[in-house]
Design an enzyme around this catalytic site. Sequence first.
Site, PDB file in Angstrom:
ATOM      1  N   TRP A  13       0.824  -1.227   0.000  1.00 13.39           N
ATOM      2  CA  TRP A  13       0.000   0.000   0.000  1.00 13.39           C
ATOM      3  C   TRP A  13       0.848   1.263   0.000  1.00 13.39           C
ATOM      4  O   TRP A  13       0.336   2.356  -0.130  1.00 13.39           O
ATOM      5  CB  TRP A  13      -0.952   0.013   1.205  1.00 13.39           C
ATOM      6  CG  TRP A  13      -2.007  -1.050   1.199  1.00 13.39           C
ATOM      7  CD1 TRP A  13      -2.147  -2.064   0.291  1.00 13.39           C
ATOM      8  CD2 TRP A  13      -3.078  -1.212   2.144  1.00 13.39           C
ATOM      9  NE1 TRP A  13      -3.244  -2.846   0.615  1.00 13.39           N
ATOM     10  CE2 TRP A  13      -3.822  -2.347   1.737  1.00 13.39           C
ATOM     11  CE3 TRP A  13      -3.466  -0.523   3.287  1.00 13.39           C
ATOM     12  CZ2 TRP A  13      -4.947  -2.805   2.456  1.00 13.39           C
ATOM     13  CZ3 TRP A  13      -4.576  -0.968   4.000  1.00 13.39           C
ATOM     14  CH2 TRP A  13      -5.310  -2.098   3.577  1.00 13.39           C
ATOM     15  N   HIS A  97      12.941  -2.556  -1.065  1.00 14.42           N
ATOM     16  CA  HIS A  97      12.135  -2.031  -2.173  1.00 14.42           C
ATOM     17  C   HIS A  97      12.920  -0.901  -2.854  1.00 14.42           C
ATOM     18  O   HIS A  97      13.634  -0.143  -2.188  1.00 14.42           O
ATOM     19  CB  HIS A  97      10.798  -1.522  -1.632  1.00 14.42           C
ATOM     20  CG  HIS A  97       9.828  -1.189  -2.726  1.00 14.42           C
ATOM     21  ND1 HIS A  97       9.902  -0.032  -3.464  1.00 14.42           N
ATOM     22  CD2 HIS A  97       8.766  -1.881  -3.221  1.00 14.42           C
ATOM     23  CE1 HIS A  97       8.925  -0.022  -4.359  1.00 14.42           C
ATOM     24  NE2 HIS A  97       8.225  -1.135  -4.237  1.00 14.42           N
ATOM     25  N   GLU A  99      12.076   1.889  -3.861  1.00  9.85           N
ATOM     26  CA  GLU A  99      11.791   3.232  -3.339  1.00  9.85           C
ATOM     27  C   GLU A  99      12.576   3.487  -2.058  1.00  9.85           C
ATOM     28  O   GLU A  99      12.984   4.614  -1.778  1.00  9.85           O
ATOM     29  CB  GLU A  99      10.276   3.397  -3.128  1.00  9.85           C
ATOM     30  CG  GLU A  99       9.566   3.552  -4.471  1.00  9.85           C
ATOM     31  CD  GLU A  99       8.119   3.138  -4.485  1.00  9.85           C
ATOM     32  OE1 GLU A  99       7.518   2.943  -3.415  1.00  9.85           O
ATOM     33  OE2 GLU A  99       7.581   2.990  -5.600  1.00  9.85           O
ATOM     34  N   SER A 213       3.623  -2.594 -12.256  1.00  8.13           N
ATOM     35  CA  SER A 213       2.463  -2.315 -13.126  1.00  8.13           C
ATOM     36  C   SER A 213       1.628  -3.550 -13.440  1.00  8.13           C
ATOM     37  O   SER A 213       1.065  -3.653 -14.536  1.00  8.13           O
ATOM     38  CB  SER A 213       2.919  -1.611 -14.412  1.00  8.13           C
ATOM     39  OG  SER A 213       3.442  -0.334 -14.096  1.00  8.13           O
ATOM     40  N   GLY A 234       1.564  -2.763  -6.289  1.00  2.58           N
ATOM     41  CA  GLY A 234       1.483  -1.444  -5.684  1.00  2.58           C
ATOM     42  C   GLY A 234       0.130  -0.815  -5.962  1.00  2.58           C
ATOM     43  O   GLY A 234      -0.855  -1.066  -5.268  1.00  2.58           O
ATOM     44  N   GLY A 235       0.051  -0.005  -6.997  1.00  6.06           N
ATOM     45  CA  GLY A 235      -1.168   0.760  -7.299  1.00  6.06           C
ATOM     46  C   GLY A 235      -2.433  -0.081  -7.325  1.00  6.06           C
ATOM     47  O   GLY A 235      -3.467   0.306  -6.764  1.00  6.06           O
TER      48      GLY A 235
END
Length: 251
Positions: A13, A97, A99, A213, A234-235
């Site tokens: 999330w 990760h 990020e 994605s 993710g998204g």
Amino acid sequence: MNKSRQSLIAGNWKMNMSVAEGCALAQQIVSQAATVSCELLLCPPAPLLGFVMAETNGSEVQLGSQDCHFNDAGAHTGDTSAKLLADIGCGYVILGHSERRADHGETDQQVAAKVTAAWRNQLTAIICIGETESQRDAGKTLSVVRAQIAGSIPPGATGANTVIAYEPVWAIGSGKVPSVNDVTKIHAETRTAFAEAAGAGEAELVRILYGGSLKPENASEFLALEDVDGGLIGGASLKAQDFIGIASSCP
Ligand code: PEP
């Protein structure tokens, strides 16, 4: 085809969701969990873990964190220990990760120390690897992935205490995905590299997720591949319909 490994669909999330939104999303996922055959994992922001746990309690849906510290306690303002994550009922922690590697400068060595902390506290480490766009364009994908596996996975890895997530950095949140051929090759190479580190028997057991994605529309072609044992999402993990849609694509 060895699909004896149970697929794992993990939702990252990231830094999203309010208490009310997170609880509602977890409730929706819990209510549909019995419709899929794979394992489901939710990784909300740390302050939401307790709230989401109240929704997943008594269900098959697992809970995980997005990071942990490499120490079990001490003067580390703002950090969360793997020990506390295990104490509140987490089973997994995402580590390395891209990020966190980019935003916090996390190195392979630091990721490996966090993996050790996760194992010490009986958490399964989901170790993220993957090349940047410039590394891919330079033809370095396989060497980058191999180096990250060698550097981020400490001795003692097993198919039970480790999950690897191959996430090309350029595919995360971009709508772009690698070709099925590339994912086939990179996941096979990842399993080979893990076998060199942990032995062939553990490499047969370890789950290797694809992330970047993934959507309900493109999930089937990746999740059907022999060396793809699920996804890190993710998204699309922020909407129950999309998350369950991806999970439903697991063979
Ligand atoms: C991720 O950040 O782990 C990820 C896979 O994101 P997305 O699905 O949004 O590309």
